[in-house]
Design a protein around this motif. Structure first.
Motif, mmCIF file in Angstrom:
data_model
loop_
_atom_site.group_PDB
_atom_site.id
_atom_site.type_symbol
_atom_site.label_atom_id
_atom_site.label_comp_id
_atom_site.label_asym_id
_atom_site.label_seq_id
_atom_site.Cartn_x
_atom_site.Cartn_y
_atom_site.Cartn_z
ATOM 1 N N THR A 97 7.654 -9.590 -9.922
ATOM 2 C CA THR A 97 8.477 -10.756 -9.598
ATOM 3 C C THR A 97 7.832 -11.633 -8.534
ATOM 4 O O THR A 97 7.879 -12.868 -8.616
ATOM 5 C CB THR A 97 9.868 -10.301 -9.124
ATOM 6 N N HIS A 98 7.202 -11.000 -7.531
ATOM 7 C CA HIS A 98 6.686 -11.745 -6.379
ATOM 8 C C HIS A 98 5.156 -11.864 -6.379
ATOM 9 O O HIS A 98 4.574 -12.257 -5.366
ATOM 10 C CB HIS A 98 7.157 -11.079 -5.082
ATOM 11 N N ASN A 99 4.527 -11.528 -7.512
ATOM 12 C CA ASN A 99 3.063 -11.634 -7.621
ATOM 13 C C ASN A 99 2.346 -10.887 -6.505
ATOM 14 O O ASN A 99 1.373 -11.370 -5.924
ATOM 15 C CB ASN A 99 2.622 -13.106 -7.630
ATOM 16 N N ALA A 100 2.859 -9.709 -6.188
ATOM 17 C CA ALA A 100 2.228 -8.850 -5.186
ATOM 18 C C ALA A 100 1.323 -7.844 -5.886
ATOM 19 O O ALA A 100 1.517 -7.509 -7.057
ATOM 20 C CB ALA A 100 3.290 -8.117 -4.367
ATOM 21 N N TRP A 101 0.331 -7.373 -5.148
ATOM 22 C CA TRP A 101 -0.566 -6.334 -5.663
ATOM 23 C C TRP A 101 -0.209 -5.003 -5.023
ATOM 24 O O TRP A 101 -0.022 -4.915 -3.806
ATOM 25 C CB TRP A 101 -2.020 -6.675 -5.350
ATOM 26 N N VAL A 102 -0.112 -3.967 -5.833
ATOM 27 C CA VAL A 102 0.157 -2.619 -5.348
ATOM 28 C C VAL A 102 -1.150 -1.845 -5.320
ATOM 29 O O VAL A 102 -1.826 -1.721 -6.348
ATOM 30 C CB VAL A 102 1.177 -1.890 -6.252
ATOM 31 N N ILE A 103 -1.523 -1.344 -4.148
ATOM 32 C CA ILE A 103 -2.662 -0.426 -4.043
ATOM 33 C C ILE A 103 -2.105 0.987 -4.050
ATOM 34 O O ILE A 103 -1.384 1.394 -3.136
ATOM 35 C CB ILE A 103 -3.483 -0.667 -2.771
ATOM 36 N N GLU A 104 -2.418 1.715 -5.101
ATOM 37 C CA GLU A 104 -1.951 3.092 -5.266
ATOM 38 C C GLU A 104 -3.057 4.039 -4.792
ATOM 39 O O GLU A 104 -4.047 4.267 -5.476
ATOM 40 C CB GLU A 104 -1.628 3.372 -6.733
ATOM 41 N N ASP A 105 -2.873 4.560 -3.576
ATOM 42 C CA ASP A 105 -3.812 5.544 -3.050
ATOM 43 C C ASP A 105 -3.391 6.908 -3.603
ATOM 44 O O ASP A 105 -2.366 7.456 -3.210
ATOM 45 C CB ASP A 105 -3.776 5.534 -1.518
ATOM 46 N N ASP A 106 -4.199 7.446 -4.516
ATOM 47 C CA ASP A 106 -3.834 8.693 -5.214
ATOM 48 C C ASP A 106 -4.180 9.905 -4.364
ATOM 49 O O ASP A 106 -4.849 10.839 -4.811
ATOM 50 C CB ASP A 106 -4.553 8.746 -6.559
ATOM 51 N N TYR A 107 -3.714 9.875 -3.135
ATOM 52 C CA TYR A 107 -4.077 10.875 -2.135
ATOM 53 C C TYR A 107 -3.558 12.258 -2.503
ATOM 54 O O TYR A 107 -2.361 12.438 -2.766
ATOM 55 C CB TYR A 107 -3.520 10.451 -0.769
ATOM 56 N N ASP A 108 -4.450 13.221 -2.511
ATOM 57 C CA ASP A 108 -4.103 14.646 -2.646
ATOM 58 C C ASP A 108 -3.505 15.035 -3.993
ATOM 59 O O ASP A 108 -3.026 16.161 -4.146
ATOM 60 C CB ASP A 108 -3.113 15.081 -1.542
ATOM 61 N N ASN A 109 -3.499 14.149 -4.971
ATOM 62 C CA ASN A 109 -2.830 14.497 -6.223
ATOM 63 C C ASN A 109 -3.500 15.673 -6.931
ATOM 64 O O ASN A 109 -2.837 16.516 -7.518
ATOM 65 C CB ASN A 109 -2.803 13.289 -7.163
ATOM 66 N N GLU A 110 -4.856 15.735 -6.892
ATOM 67 C CA GLU A 110 -5.539 16.804 -7.636
ATOM 68 C C GLU A 110 -5.306 18.187 -7.044
ATOM 69 O O GLU A 110 -5.430 19.194 -7.729
ATOM 70 C CB GLU A 110 -7.047 16.532 -7.695
ATOM 71 N N ILE A 111 -4.976 18.242 -5.744
ATOM 72 C CA ILE A 111 -4.766 19.536 -5.100
ATOM 73 C C ILE A 111 -3.261 19.742 -4.971
ATOM 74 O O ILE A 111 -2.640 19.462 -3.948
ATOM 75 C CB ILE A 111 -5.476 19.589 -3.734
ATOM 76 N N PHE A 171 0.855 -1.196 0.000
ATOM 77 C CA PHE A 171 0.000 0.000 0.000
ATOM 78 C C PHE A 171 0.884 1.236 0.000
ATOM 79 O O PHE A 171 1.706 1.419 0.907
ATOM 80 C CB PHE A 171 -0.913 -0.002 1.228
ATOM 81 N N VAL A 172 0.715 2.100 -1.008
ATOM 82 C CA VAL A 172 1.569 3.280 -1.143
ATOM 83 C C VAL A 172 0.736 4.500 -1.532
ATOM 84 O O VAL A 172 -0.347 4.388 -2.108
ATOM 85 C CB VAL A 172 2.678 3.068 -2.204
ATOM 86 N N THR A 173 1.290 5.676 -1.205
ATOM 87 C CA THR A 173 0.721 6.963 -1.628
ATOM 88 C C THR A 173 1.817 7.695 -2.410
ATOM 89 O O THR A 173 2.465 8.604 -1.876
ATOM 90 C CB THR A 173 0.262 7.786 -0.397
ATOM 91 N N PRO A 174 2.038 7.316 -3.656
ATOM 92 C CA PRO A 174 3.242 7.765 -4.372
ATOM 93 C C PRO A 174 3.239 9.215 -4.797
ATOM 94 O O PRO A 174 4.297 9.842 -4.874
ATOM 95 C CB PRO A 174 3.284 6.837 -5.592
ATOM 96 N N SER A 175 2.083 9.793 -5.095
ATOM 97 C CA SER A 175 2.059 11.160 -5.614
ATOM 98 C C SER A 175 2.234 12.199 -4.519
ATOM 99 O O SER A 175 2.748 13.299 -4.771
ATOM 100 C CB SER A 175 0.740 11.415 -6.354
ATOM 101 N N SER A 176 1.810 11.883 -3.311
ATOM 102 C CA SER A 176 1.988 12.770 -2.165
ATOM 103 C C SER A 176 1.881 11.900 -0.920
ATOM 104 O O SER A 176 0.797 11.672 -0.401
ATOM 105 C CB SER A 176 0.932 13.885 -2.156
ATOM 106 N N GLN A 177 3.032 11.396 -0.466
ATOM 107 C CA GLN A 177 3.028 10.407 0.605
ATOM 108 C C GLN A 177 2.359 10.963 1.861
ATOM 109 O O GLN A 177 2.586 12.100 2.255
ATOM 110 C CB GLN A 177 4.478 9.978 0.924
#
Length: 504
Positions: free
Chosen positions: A284-298, A257-263
């Motif tokens: 490589t490890h068959n993991a799923w990434v949840i990209e929480d696009d938090y605050d990107n629009e502002i 679980f990550v918030t890449p655009s604005s941690q």
């Protein structure tokens, strides 16, 4: 009779007298104070005692008879039904917790112990709260009315994955705003980000699966994932975003679980090298990434930061967006963009678990985006929020100087300030609350206490610039007093290594 009179007089004064008497007698029965077989006073006797009409008393008795609380025997009057079990409620009153261990499930105890949501949702310095007074509610009402004006049977039913026209509009919006290519079929509409995270956990994970979470990170996401029986591994964040370790081949993460655009909460933007590393690891490890696009629009810079979903070459990313910050939190509408091969299963899971609805709001939202109102609103609030952010920075940094340092600030509704000297931010937050303001201690966002840093998370969006300056002045005085008090306590401790005590 005395028990009935006392309980009746203790009912809220706003209740109708008939309702108050009914509730009083029923509570006495449920609490075990009127036991099975106990006779009730004749209605004529209670009439004079309680100052109620006999017809009122008769209706109360009749209601309790119909519901089975009372029984009537010819010539023997009215009594508490002998068919009722002896109430155990007298030992543990209903509606009260006698202790987490006996009243809640293990999951419930864990949720209650890790709760961090704040009932205060306005004023200085509540983070994550937009200024709802800036939202164009007149336009929103017009769009809602448009879909309420005529009979819209298709909007009054359950949906399956969300309102089709809204998903089509969102696909176009994400293509332009987030450089994402997706079909409407890949988009699901949900009631907020927590439900979206819950759906991902239920559809993709089994009990005991590992989840990598940013540390510091969003407590709400970790609480939802933990409640689904998942094991949380806190992964440190630095100035490039999440600092990924080499996974254990025997136990790799199932979710990241990550918030890449604005941690959240540091505001750091994940670097390109870290993004590439993350996507390679997930593949490589068959993991799923949840990209929480938090605050990107502002955001307060002219450049759009591309999404992980749009960047990924393999379908391992799930994109999460919400309208809570861009519109208003009470709307409770969010969306997931999932890989094509997951779309149907996620739509079925969403329908089975949550029974979707709110189609009228979704129809209005489709129009709101399609007619350009969302883009216009965002252009306006970015200017206003940037002014407020700048006012907060000037006020804090001119007063506290080298005591604090900050990160991020390129997007979002808050600023994080880390203390460069030892200071108890939890105790500080209580002092600030007593002064009528809200401060979230940064230490509470860390899962690993060894890495924890103290500081302040300060929201600025919901308060005008003039009020921010006055509130920040009060806040800085409280911080300075707290720091002076703690330093004095350190000096008074015998045998303490002063140099070690001064390290943050």
């Amino acid at each position: 009779m005395e028990l009935i009179r006392q309980r009746f007089e203790g009912e809220p004064s706003g209740s109708r007298k008939q309702t108050a008497l009914y509730l009083a007698i029923r509570r006495l029965i449920l609490d075990g104070e009127l036991r099975p077989g106990s006779p009730l006073p004749p209605t004529r006797q209670l009439t004079s005692e309680l100052g109620l009409s006999r017809s009122t008393l008769v209706r109360v008795y009749e209601q309790l008879l119909v519901e089975g609380y009372l029984q009537s025997r010819g010539g023997s009057g009215t009594m508490v039904s002998e068919a009722l079990p002896v109430a155990a409620a007298s030992h543990a009153p209903r509606g009260r917790l006698s202790g987490h261990g006996t009243s809640l499930s293990r999951r419930g105890v864990d949720i209650a112990q890790h709760a961090n949501s704040n009932p205060i949702q306005g004023g200085a310095f509540v983070p994550g709260m937009p200024d709802v007074g800036l939202f164009p509610f007149e336009t929103w009402r017009r769009l809602l009315s448009k879909h309420l004006r005529f009979e819209q049977r298709h909007l009054a039913r359950y949906s399956h994955g969300g309102y089709g026209p809204l998903k089509a509009v969102l696909a176009d919006y994400l293509r332009a705003a987030r450089m994402m290519t997706c079909s409407p079929r890949q988009i699901l509409i949900l009631n907020g980000s927590h439900q979206a995270i819950d759906l991902c956990a239920r559809m993709l994970c089994d009990d005991g699966d590992r989840v990598w979470m940013e540390d510091p990170g969003y407590w709400g996401a970790s609480n939802v994932l933990r409640a689904n029986g998942l094991r949380i591994d806190p992964i440190p964040v630095d100035d490039q975003g999440i600092s990924l370790p080499a996974p254990d081949p025997a136990s790799p993460p199932r979710l990241i679980f990550v918030t890449p655009s604005s941690q959240y909460p540091t505001g750091v933007v994940m670097s390109l090298s870290r993004r590439m590393q993350l996507l390679e690891l997930a593949t490589t490890h068959n993991a799923w990434v949840i990209e929480d696009d938090y605050d990107n629009e502002i955001r307060y810079h002219p450049y759009t930061i591309g999404s992980l979903f749009g960047q990924a070459r393999s379908p391992r990313v799930i994109h999460l967006g919400t309208f809570s910050k861009t519109m208003f939190p009470g709307l409770r509408l969010a969306y997931l963009v999932v890989p094509e091969h997951l779309a149907e299963a996620f739509a079925i899971g969403n329908a089975e678990l949550y029974r979707e609805g709110r189609m009228i709001e979704q129809a209005a939202l489709a129009d709101f985006i399609d007619e350009g109102h969302l883009s216009s609103h965002l252009r306006r609030v970015r200017i206003i929020y940037q002014e407020r952010r700048n006012a907060l920075r000037r006020a804090i940094e001119s007063r506290l100087g080298n005591l604090v340092s900050t990160t991020g600030g390129l997007a979002g509704l808050h600023l994080p300030y880390f203390f460069n000297q030892p200071l108890d931010d939890v105790a500080l937050s209580q002092e600030v609350l007593d002064a009528g303001m809200v401060l979230r201690p940064l230490s509470m966002y860390y899962a690993d206490a060894r890495r924890s840093r103290s500081g302040m998370l300060l929201g600025f969006a919901a308060v005008d610039a003039a009020s921010i300056e006055a509130a920040a002045d009060r806040l800085c005085r409280i911080v300075e007093r707290r720091l002076a008090r703690e330093q004095c306590e350190v000096r008074q401790r015998p045998g303490l290594d002063r140099a070690s005590a001064e390290r943050p």
